[in-house]
Design a protein around this motif. Structure first.
Motif, PDB file in Angstrom:
ATOM      1  N   ARG A   1       0.830  -1.208   0.000  1.00  0.00           N
ATOM      2  CA  ARG A   1       0.000   0.000   0.000  1.00  0.00           C
ATOM      3  C   ARG A   1       0.861   1.254   0.000  1.00  0.00           C
ATOM      4  N   ARG A   2       1.945   1.247   0.781  1.00  0.00           N
ATOM      5  CA  ARG A   2       2.815   2.420   0.827  1.00  0.00           C
ATOM      6  C   ARG A   2       3.441   2.680  -0.548  1.00  0.00           C
TER       7      ARG A   2
ATOM      8  N   SER B   1     -15.503   6.231   0.046  1.00  0.00           N
ATOM      9  CA  SER B   1     -16.381   7.401   0.055  1.00  0.00           C
ATOM     10  C   SER B   1     -16.226   8.168  -1.254  1.00  0.00           C
ATOM     11  N   ALA B   2     -17.067   9.181  -1.426  1.00  0.00           N
ATOM     12  CA  ALA B   2     -17.042   9.956  -2.674  1.00  0.00           C
ATOM     13  C   ALA B   2     -15.709  10.663  -2.874  1.00  0.00           C
ATOM     14  N   GLN B   3     -15.135  11.152  -1.792  1.00  0.00           N
ATOM     15  CA  GLN B   3     -13.858  11.875  -1.872  1.00  0.00           C
ATOM     16  C   GLN B   3     -12.730  11.057  -1.246  1.00  0.00           C
ATOM     17  N   ASP B   4     -12.766   9.751  -1.461  1.00  0.00           N
ATOM     18  CA  ASP B   4     -11.809   8.851  -0.807  1.00  0.00           C
ATOM     19  C   ASP B   4     -10.376   9.144  -1.243  1.00  0.00           C
ATOM     20  N   SER B   5      -9.477   9.127  -0.273  1.00  0.00           N
ATOM     21  CA  SER B   5      -8.073   9.426  -0.564  1.00  0.00           C
ATOM     22  C   SER B   5      -7.316   8.212  -1.082  1.00  0.00           C
ATOM     23  N   ALA B   6      -7.866   7.007  -0.873  1.00  0.00           N
ATOM     24  CA  ALA B   6      -7.169   5.804  -1.319  1.00  0.00           C
ATOM     25  C   ALA B   6      -8.173   4.748  -1.789  1.00  0.00           C
ATOM     26  N   PRO B   7      -8.889   5.025  -2.875  1.00  0.00           N
ATOM     27  CA  PRO B   7      -9.856   4.036  -3.374  1.00  0.00           C
ATOM     28  C   PRO B   7      -9.158   2.966  -4.214  1.00  0.00           C
ATOM     29  N   ILE B   8      -9.646   1.743  -4.108  1.00  0.00           N
ATOM     30  CA  ILE B   8      -9.093   0.665  -4.925  1.00  0.00           C
ATOM     31  C   ILE B   8     -10.225  -0.305  -5.263  1.00  0.00           C
ATOM     32  N   THR B   9     -10.193  -0.828  -6.457  1.00  0.00           N
ATOM     33  CA  THR B   9     -11.237  -1.741  -6.911  1.00  0.00           C
ATOM     34  C   THR B   9     -10.835  -3.173  -6.593  1.00  0.00           C
TER      35      THR B   9
ATOM     36  N   LEU C   1     -13.402   0.082  -2.965  1.00  0.00           N
ATOM     37  CA  LEU C   1     -13.186  -0.012  -1.522  1.00  0.00           C
ATOM     38  C   LEU C   1     -12.137   0.991  -1.071  1.00  0.00           C
ATOM     39  N   HIS C   2     -12.157   1.266   0.229  1.00  0.00           N
ATOM     40  CA  HIS C   2     -11.154   2.142   0.827  1.00  0.00           C
ATOM     41  C   HIS C   2      -9.964   1.300   1.278  1.00  0.00           C
ATOM     42  N   ALA C   3      -8.793   1.603   0.739  1.00  0.00           N
ATOM     43  CA  ALA C   3      -7.576   0.889   1.122  1.00  0.00           C
ATOM     44  C   ALA C   3      -6.986   1.571   2.348  1.00  0.00           C
ATOM     45  N   GLY C   4      -7.457   1.200   3.514  1.00  0.00           N
ATOM     46  CA  GLY C   4      -6.975   1.802   4.755  1.00  0.00           C
ATOM     47  C   GLY C   4      -5.674   1.200   5.223  1.00  0.00           C
ATOM     48  N   ALA C   5      -5.140   1.739   6.296  1.00  0.00           N
ATOM     49  CA  ALA C   5      -3.862   1.244   6.812  1.00  0.00           C
ATOM     50  C   ALA C   5      -3.955  -0.188   7.294  1.00  0.00           C
ATOM     51  N   SER C   6      -5.167  -0.657   7.645  1.00  0.00           N
ATOM     52  CA  SER C   6      -5.334  -2.018   8.157  1.00  0.00           C
ATOM     53  C   SER C   6      -6.017  -2.938   7.151  1.00  0.00           C
ATOM     54  N   GLY C   7      -6.165  -2.494   5.920  1.00  0.00           N
ATOM     55  CA  GLY C   7      -6.785  -3.328   4.918  1.00  0.00           C
ATOM     56  C   GLY C   7      -8.046  -2.705   4.346  1.00  0.00           C
ATOM     57  N   VAL C   8      -8.813  -3.511   3.636  1.00  0.00           N
ATOM     58  CA  VAL C   8     -10.044  -3.025   3.001  1.00  0.00           C
ATOM     59  C   VAL C   8     -11.268  -3.562   3.747  1.00  0.00           C
TER      60      VAL C   8
END
Length: 591
Positions: free
Chosen positions: A172-173, A413-421, A427-434
């Motif tokens: 992710r990084r 979200s609509a303005q997601d900073s890290a979206p991934i399909t 989905l939101h690719a957060g620090a702990s996963g999706v």
């Protein structure tokens, strides 16, 4: 293991010292006696935020001092502790224990010490984190938060998730860095192109001059020499003539005189004179060397009158660079190197953007695949965790209550900073996963499962937390677990079951429990009581360990305030006997 705690000036406690041992330690006392201050003190040793309101009225500061031993903890925990001790310079005590101290002033200022060294509170937290897990009354509320539920699931899954989570975070990084660069280049293509043009123009100017390191300083020195060329040539020529003789042969030089003197000494029959001849030979050698160097110096002096003009022209070129880019030529060269690096990152051509987009997609594939594996591992662990906790809840007098652990995709979200399909979903690719995790509880058979925040009462939430801790005990790396009124809101058979499970947990961990239930306190291996004394000038509390007879009196008081009646004592003794039998049966079954 926590072996001792000393508290000064905290809440209603003026001065108190408590010794802790292996197994289950229960802390009891009347309401308002200061039982929770023991937990507050441990929170402070864990690096929690200091609160001046906790300082005893009239005291200048509150001091909490804890003594820890680390020999019997898990290897990974011991390694973490050793790293903290080494990096902070903390020292062990004579008995190999480590003393941690937290001081909170009445003005709100906080100080922390570890092993005799002053350290930031964060370092104290790093030290106690592998050794101490504190569950205060607010932790039950935190259990309702999705992030805490996700952490609990990952803790239960252990290495099966931990390794995948590290791989995901690394992928992710890399993906986020490449994605951010692509977005910047695309959004700022015109601005970056202008910057690239400016950098290229500057580099062309520098490359045309082609400065060399230290060249400006060398030219300054050379210009000074050439400005005084005639006097330098005259001085060097006169010195050379004085040593070697004039070129027209009319005047003898020092070398001729020294040679003649040595010849006269060598021809003498007097040993004292002949002994001086070698010294004249040494002098002649020195003069010959100097003469040779003077000849070389004279031959190197420029004979072209235009040499000075050439140097001055070069000096002007270098000064034009130092006026624009840096104070000296070495700094100009360094600026040019940095500019070339920056220019390489400003390529906004279609080819460069396409290559960067391909790099982003490659990184995204790695994130996507790792995230899918992480989700699969979590769902597998979720089923096991739900089954294990549900079994514990049944034993905690919650009938057919069932815990469900739901792992579902975390929508972007609509303005997601890290979206991934992932599999067609954004989905939101957060620090702990999706993933997001939700604990749901059905209170009885046929009941609809609802989120903990909507389905669990205070007592049920306490039991869910305890059931989780019992299940997680095998993967919990903290050797000391502290519970503050985990039995709140329960009683009767449920209280006995809580005591039984705390005793079982204490077989592998040091467990400290603040409780108001005699059914729980009866299971203690060590029973501490917090006494409150009001002398008319103020309330003061202290902590003391109870003997067997004193435990009977305390349990009778907890039962119904019947500390001086035969009925109360008999009931208390019966509780103790039942608890001893239960612990013996558990130990026998475990053996």
């Amino acid at each position: 293991m926590l072996t001792e705690i000393r508290i000064d000036g905290l809440g209603v406690i003026s001065t108190a010292t408590a010794q802790f041992h292996e197994g289950l330690t229960c802390v009891t006392g009347e309401t308002g006696a200061g039982k929770t201050m023991v937990v507050t003190g441990l929170h402070l040793l864990g690096g929690a935020r200091a609160d001046a309101g906790r300082v005893r009225q009239g005291a200048q500061r509150a001091v909490v001092e804890g003594r820890f031993t680390v020999e019997d903890v898990h290897d990974s925990a011991r390694d973490e502790v050793e790293k903290v001790l080494e990096s902070s310079g903390a020292q062990r005590d004579d008995d190999d224990s480590v003393i941690a101290v937290r001081t909170v002033g009445s003005d709100g200022r906080s100080r922390a010490h570890l092993g005799g060294r002053s350290v930031p509170a964060a370092v104290l937290s790093d030290f106690t984190a592998p050794l101490l897990t504190v569950h205060g009354q607010n932790d039950q509320l935190r259990l309702q938060r999705p992030d805490q539920q996700l952490q609990a699931l990952d803790r239960f899954a252990g290495d099966a998730v931990a390794g995948l989570l590290r791989k995901y975070q690394l992928a992710r990084r890399t993906w986020l860095q490449a994605r951010a660069e692509l977005l910047e280049r695309t959004a700022r293509s015109r601005e970056l192109a202008l910057e690239a043009d400016r950098l290229q123009h500057s580099l062309n100017e520098i490359d045309t001059v082609a400065p060399e390191p230290g060249e400006d300083e060398r030219i300054v020195a050379e210009v000074l020499r050439l400005g005084d060329l005639d006097s330098l040539r005259e001085a060097a020529g006169a010195a050379h003539a004085a040593l070697a003789g004039s070129s027209d042969g009319e005047g003898a030089g020092a070398l001729d005189a020294l040679g003649g003197a040595r010849a006269r000494l060598e021809s003498s029959d007097d040993p004292a004179l002949t002994a001086l001849a070698p010294r004249l030979g040494e002098a002649i050698a020195v003069v010959v060397d100097v003469t040779t160097e003077l000849s070389s110096y004279l031959s190197d002096l420029p004979s072209d009158p235009a040499a000075l003009d050439s140097l001055l022209t070069r000096q002007a070129e270098l000064k034009s660079l130092t006026r624009k880019y840096a104070p000296d030529i070495d700094a100009v060269i360094a600026w040019a190197d940095e500019a070339r690096t920056r220019l390489a990152s400003l390529d906004v051509s279609e080819e460069a953007l396409a290559a960067l987009a391909a790099e982003v997609e490659t990184a995204a594939v790695q994130v996507r695949e790792t995230a899918k594996k992480l989700t699969t591992a979590r769902r597998k662990a979720a089923r096991k965790l739900a089954t294990a906790v549900s079994a514990e809840l049944s034993g905690l007098a919650m009938g057919r209550a069932k815990l469900e652990v739901e792992v579902r995709p975390l929508a972007a979200s609509a303005q997601d900073s890290a979206p991934i399909t992932v599999e067609g979903a954004e989905l939101h690719a957060g620090a702990s996963g999706v993933d997001e995790v939700e604990f749901r509880l059905s209170a009885h058979s046929g009941a609809q499962s609802l989120p903990l925040s909507r389905s669990a009462s205070g007592g049920e939430l306490s039991r869910v937390m305890l059931a989780l801790e019992v299940v997680l005990a095998a993967s919990e790396y903290g050797s000391t677990m502290v519970f503050d009124e985990v039995d709140a809101g329960v009683g009767g058979r449920a209280a006995v079951e809580i005591g039984r499970r705390l005793a079982r947990l204490a077989r592998t961990h040091q467990v400290i429990v603040v409780t108001h239930l005699p059914q729980v306190a009866a299971f203690a291996d060590t029973h501490l009581v917090v006494d409150k004394v009001d002398d008319g000038k103020g309330v003061n509390s202290g902590v003391r360990a109870l003997t067997t007879d004193e435990r009977v009196v305390e349990l009778a008081r907890m039962l119904a305030g019947l500390d001086d009646t035969e009925t109360g004592r008999a009931h208390a003794e019966e509780l103790l006997a039942t608890a001893r039998a239960e612990k013996a049966d558990t130990a026998s079954a475990a053996g």
